[in-house]
Design a protein around this motif. Structure first.
Motif, PDB file in Angstrom:
ATOM      1  N   PHE A   3       0.702  -1.182  -0.212  1.00 57.73           N
ATOM      2  CA  PHE A   3      -0.006   0.011  -0.003  1.00 57.73           C
ATOM      3  C   PHE A   3       1.059   1.337  -0.051  1.00 57.73           C
ATOM      4  O   PHE A   3       1.621   1.439   0.933  1.00 57.73           O
ATOM      5  CB  PHE A   3      -0.994   0.024   1.287  1.00 57.73           C
ATOM      6  N   LYS A   4       0.901   2.046  -1.214  1.00 62.38           N
ATOM      7  CA  LYS A   4       1.614   3.151  -1.303  1.00 62.38           C
ATOM      8  C   LYS A   4       1.248   4.138  -0.471  1.00 62.38           C
ATOM      9  O   LYS A   4       0.010   4.551  -0.335  1.00 62.38           O
ATOM     10  CB  LYS A   4       1.813   3.370  -2.793  1.00 62.38           C
ATOM     11  N   ASN A   5       2.008   5.221   0.125  1.00 62.40           N
ATOM     12  CA  ASN A   5       1.669   6.275   0.966  1.00 62.40           C
ATOM     13  C   ASN A   5       1.165   7.430   0.125  1.00 62.40           C
ATOM     14  O   ASN A   5       1.757   7.504  -1.284  1.00 62.40           O
ATOM     15  CB  ASN A   5       3.037   6.888   1.707  1.00 62.40           C
ATOM     16  N   LYS A   6       0.151   8.193   0.503  1.00 58.80           N
ATOM     17  CA  LYS A   6      -0.222   9.153  -0.546  1.00 58.80           C
ATOM     18  C   LYS A   6       0.679  10.582  -0.205  1.00 58.80           C
ATOM     19  O   LYS A   6       0.937  10.887   0.830  1.00 58.80           O
ATOM     20  CB  LYS A   6      -1.863   9.516   0.015  1.00 58.80           C
ATOM     21  N   ASN A   7       1.148  11.232  -1.281  1.00 55.28           N
ATOM     22  CA  ASN A   7       1.884  12.376  -1.218  1.00 55.28           C
ATOM     23  C   ASN A   7       0.953  13.728  -0.940  1.00 55.28           C
ATOM     24  O   ASN A   7       1.485  14.706  -1.198  1.00 55.28           O
ATOM     25  CB  ASN A   7       2.790  12.504  -2.322  1.00 55.28           C
ATOM     26  N   PHE A   8      -0.404  13.461  -0.946  1.00 59.54           N
ATOM     27  CA  PHE A   8      -1.177  14.801  -0.815  1.00 59.54           C
ATOM     28  C   PHE A   8      -2.459  14.480  -0.084  1.00 59.54           C
ATOM     29  O   PHE A   8      -2.472  13.231   0.482  1.00 59.54           O
ATOM     30  CB  PHE A   8      -1.739  14.998  -2.226  1.00 59.54           C
ATOM     31  N   ILE A   9      -2.975  15.398   0.640  1.00 59.08           N
ATOM     32  CA  ILE A   9      -4.143  15.383   1.417  1.00 59.08           C
ATOM     33  C   ILE A   9      -5.359  15.340   0.594  1.00 59.08           C
ATOM     34  O   ILE A   9      -5.664  16.456  -0.297  1.00 59.08           O
ATOM     35  CB  ILE A   9      -4.126  16.385   2.474  1.00 59.08           C
ATOM     36  N   SER A  10      -6.360  14.599   0.756  1.00 63.39           N
ATOM     37  CA  SER A  10      -7.201  14.245  -0.135  1.00 63.39           C
ATOM     38  C   SER A  10      -8.437  15.245   0.461  1.00 63.39           C
ATOM     39  O   SER A  10      -9.557  15.131  -0.343  1.00 63.39           O
ATOM     40  CB  SER A  10      -7.818  12.860  -0.224  1.00 63.39           C
ATOM     41  N   THR A  11      -8.673  15.514   1.597  1.00 65.78           N
ATOM     42  CA  THR A  11      -9.529  16.558   2.184  1.00 65.78           C
ATOM     43  C   THR A  11      -9.239  17.963   2.197  1.00 65.78           C
ATOM     44  O   THR A  11      -8.016  18.260   1.950  1.00 65.78           O
ATOM     45  CB  THR A  11      -9.799  15.950   3.684  1.00 65.78           C
ATOM     46  N   THR A  12     -10.281  18.872   2.291  1.00 63.51           N
ATOM     47  CA  THR A  12     -10.044  20.347   2.052  1.00 63.51           C
ATOM     48  C   THR A  12     -10.299  21.059   3.347  1.00 63.51           C
ATOM     49  O   THR A  12      -9.995  22.363   3.423  1.00 63.51           O
ATOM     50  CB  THR A  12     -11.073  20.795   1.069  1.00 63.51           C
ATOM     51  N   ARG A  13     -11.027  20.267   4.507  1.00 58.50           N
ATOM     52  CA  ARG A  13     -11.161  21.152   5.695  1.00 58.50           C
ATOM     53  C   ARG A  13     -11.111  20.308   6.709  1.00 58.50           C
ATOM     54  O   ARG A  13     -11.090  19.090   6.635  1.00 58.50           O
ATOM     55  CB  ARG A  13     -12.321  21.631   5.475  1.00 58.50           C
ATOM     56  N   PRO A  14     -10.876  20.681   8.136  1.00 59.06           N
ATOM     57  CA  PRO A  14     -10.858  19.859   9.107  1.00 59.06           C
ATOM     58  C   PRO A  14     -12.262  19.157   9.462  1.00 59.06           C
ATOM     59  O   PRO A  14     -13.330  19.686   9.117  1.00 59.06           O
ATOM     60  CB  PRO A  14     -10.582  20.842  10.202  1.00 59.06           C
ATOM     61  N   LEU A  15     -12.260  18.284  10.164  1.00 57.80           N
ATOM     62  CA  LEU A  15     -13.249  17.070  10.432  1.00 57.80           C
ATOM     63  C   LEU A  15     -14.148  16.720   9.293  1.00 57.80           C
ATOM     64  O   LEU A  15     -15.196  16.205   9.264  1.00 57.80           O
ATOM     65  CB  LEU A  15     -14.440  18.199  11.288  1.00 57.80           C
ATOM     66  N   GLU A  16     -13.374  16.866   8.005  1.00 55.26           N
ATOM     67  CA  GLU A  16     -14.050  16.383   6.857  1.00 55.26           C
ATOM     68  C   GLU A  16     -13.910  14.860   6.900  1.00 55.26           C
ATOM     69  O   GLU A  16     -14.868  14.066   6.349  1.00 55.26           O
ATOM     70  CB  GLU A  16     -13.389  16.787   5.652  1.00 55.26           C
ATOM     71  N   LEU A  17     -12.885  14.272   7.490  1.00 54.70           N
ATOM     72  CA  LEU A  17     -12.707  12.887   7.388  1.00 54.70           C
ATOM     73  C   LEU A  17     -12.013  12.456   8.848  1.00 54.70           C
ATOM     74  O   LEU A  17     -11.138  13.026   8.983  1.00 54.70           O
ATOM     75  CB  LEU A  17     -12.043  12.304   6.423  1.00 54.70           C
ATOM     76  N   LEU A  18     -12.369  11.704   9.663  1.00 59.77           N
ATOM     77  CA  LEU A  18     -11.787  11.238  10.839  1.00 59.77           C
ATOM     78  C   LEU A  18     -11.572   9.848  10.878  1.00 59.77           C
ATOM     79  O   LEU A  18     -12.493   8.919  10.542  1.00 59.77           O
ATOM     80  CB  LEU A  18     -12.814  11.588  11.969  1.00 59.77           C
ATOM     81  N   HIS A  19     -10.345   9.469  11.119  1.00 56.81           N
ATOM     82  CA  HIS A  19      -9.887   8.084  11.287  1.00 56.81           C
ATOM     83  C   HIS A  19     -10.002   7.691  12.760  1.00 56.81           C
ATOM     84  O   HIS A  19      -9.526   8.293  13.670  1.00 56.81           O
ATOM     85  CB  HIS A  19      -8.478   7.846  10.834  1.00 56.81           C
ATOM     86  N   MET A  20     -10.515   6.376  12.766  1.00 53.56           N
ATOM     87  CA  MET A  20     -10.767   5.953  14.375  1.00 53.56           C
ATOM     88  C   MET A  20     -10.347   4.542  14.321  1.00 53.56           C
ATOM     89  O   MET A  20     -10.421   3.657  13.812  1.00 53.56           O
ATOM     90  CB  MET A  20     -12.147   6.046  14.718  1.00 53.56           C
ATOM     91  N   ASP A  21      -9.662   4.499  15.854  1.00 57.20           N
ATOM     92  CA  ASP A  21      -9.244   3.082  16.114  1.00 57.20           C
ATOM     93  C   ASP A  21      -9.276   2.756  17.694  1.00 57.20           C
ATOM     94  O   ASP A  21      -9.059   4.109  18.476  1.00 57.20           O
ATOM     95  CB  ASP A  21      -7.772   2.842  15.637  1.00 57.20           C
ATOM     96  N   LEU A  22      -9.302   1.596  18.200  1.00 63.23           N
ATOM     97  CA  LEU A  22      -9.141   1.570  19.633  1.00 63.23           C
ATOM     98  C   LEU A  22      -8.345   0.516  19.741  1.00 63.23           C
ATOM     99  O   LEU A  22      -8.121  -0.519  19.039  1.00 63.23           O
ATOM    100  CB  LEU A  22     -10.600   0.974  20.101  1.00 63.23           C
TER     101      LEU A  22
END
Length: 319
Positions: free
Chosen positions: A196-215
Motif C-alpha cells: 500500500f503506497k503512501n499518498k503524497n497529498f491530502i485528499s480532504t479540504t477542511r478539518p473534520l471532513e474525515l476522521l480516522h478512528m481506532d481502539l
C-alpha cells in the motif's frame, strides 16, 4: 519381495492373479472391488484381441486400503482378467525379465527385485494377495510431475529438475518437470499482498471532513485514572490526534458522542465522514443510528487489511 508358488494358483486365488501382458497398453481389470482408490470416468474404450471393445468406466489405484500396490489402473467394463502392461512397467523405470519358469520385475535404479511371478498354463502371473504391502510397488517411480511436487513439500519445479539432473533423490522419476499449470495449494500458501503506497497529498479540504478512528487495548499498564483502553481519533486534514481513555470497550460510542458535540462546537465544522475497522465497538446499531441521523458516512476498512486505516494504525504504534 513376493514369491508365488505354482501350487498357490488354485481356483480360489484366480481372482488375485495379475497376468503380465506385452500386448496390453495399460494396466486394467474388470473387478471394481480391487481398487483402494477409484475415480469414475466416462468415455474411452480398449480393444481386445478379437477386436471387441470394452468401455473404460474408471481409473485408480489397486491396493489393500492402506497403501497402493499398482497405480493408474483402468477399470474396464466386462473384462474377466487382471492385466499388467509390460510397456507401462518399463515406462515407470522397471525391468521385466522372463525366464522359462518365472518372471522378475526389478527396479532399474537400485537393482532390487520387487515382484516375482511364476509361469502357469503358459502365461506369467503375479499373485497380488501374497504381497504384504509394507513397501510401495509400481508407484515409487510415479511419472506425474505434480505428484512429485507435493511429495517434496511443494518444491519449485526448477529445484526438482535440478535434483533430478544431479540424481540427488533416489527413486525420482526421469520425467520433464515443467510448471504447466498453477498449484492451488502454493497459490493459497505463498501468495503475498501488494504494498500500500503512501499518498503524497491530502485528499480532504477542511478539518473534520474525515476522521480516522481506532481502539487498542487492554493495555498491560493502565493509565493514572485506571483506564486500560485508548480510543484514537485522527483528523485527516490537519493530522491532529485526540486520545480518549476508556475503562471498557463498550464506552466507545458514548465517548464518540461527547467528542462530536464538543469538537464541532469548537471548530465550527461538521463531521462528514468517519473511518474505522470492523470492530464491534464501531460496527453496531448505536453508531449506525447516529450516523444516519446526522448524515455522517461511516467507512470500514477491509477485514485483515489494517493498511486501509493506516493513518490511525501508525498513530497507535507511536503511543
Amino acid at each position: 519381495m513376493c514369491f508365488m508358488a505354482i501350487d498357490d494358483l488354485d481356483e480360489g486365488s484366480k481372482k488375485d492373479k495379475w497376468f503380465l501382458d506385452s500386448g496390453c497398453s495399460r494396466h486394467m481389470t474388470g473387478d471394481e472391488s480391487k481398487f483402494a482408490f477409484l475415480t469414475k470416468r466416462k468415455g474411452g474404450y480398449v480393444t481386445f484381441g478379437d477386436n471387441a471393445k470394452g468401455r473404460i468406466i474408471g481409473q485408480g489405484n489397486i491396493g489393500n486400503g492402506t497403501s497402493s500396490l499398482i497405480e493408474s489402473v483402468l477399470l474396464v467394463d466386462g473384462l474377466k482378467h487382471n492385466l499388467l502392461s509390460i510397456s507401462q512397467l518399463c515406462d515407470k523405470g522397471f525391468k521385466v525379465i522372463f525366464e522359462a519358469s518365472h518372471c522378475i520385475i526389478k527396479d532399474i535404479q537400485n537393482d532390487k527385485t520387487i515382484f516375482m511371478g511364476h509361469r502357469c498354463d503358459n502365461v506369467d502371473a503375479i499373485n497380488i494377495s501374497k504381497y504384504d504391502g509394507h513397501d510401495r510397488c509400481f508407484s515409487s517411480m510415479h511419472d506425474q510431475s505434480w505428484l512429485w511436487h507435493r511429495r517434496l513439500g511443494y518444491a519449485n519445479m526448477d529445484l526438482i529438475s535440478q535434483l533430478n539432473k544431479d540424481k540427488l533423490v533416489k527413486g525420482l522419476s526421469k520425467v520433464n518437470f515443467q510448471k504447466d499449470n498453477v498449484c492451488e495449494a502454493c497459490q493459497m500458501g505463498k501468495q503475498i499482498k501488494n504494498s500500500f503506497k503512501n499518498k503524497n497529498f491530502i485528499s480532504t479540504t477542511r478539518p473534520l471532513e474525515l476522521l480516522h478512528m481506532d481502539l487498542f487495548g487492554p493495555s498491560r499498564t493502565p493509565s493514572l485514572g485506571g483506564k486500560s483502553y485508548a480510543y484514537d481519533i485522527v483528523d485527516d486534514f490537519s493530522r491532529y490526534t485526540w486520545v480518549l481513555f476508556l475503562s471498557q470497550k463498550n464506552e466507545t460510542f458514548y465517548e464518540f458522542l461527547k467528542f462530536c458535540n464538543k469538537v464541532q462546537n469548537e471548530k465550527g465544522f461538521t463531521i462528514t465522514c468517519i473511518r474505522s475497522d470492523h470492530g464491534r465497538e464501531f460496527e453496531n446499531i448505536d453508531f449506525e443510528d447516529y450516523c444516519n441521523k446526522h448524515g455522517i458516512n461511516h467507512n470500514f476498512s477491509a477485514p485483515r487489511t489494517p493498511q486501509q486505516n493506516g493513518v490511525v494504525e501508525r498513530k497507535n504504534r507511536t503511543l
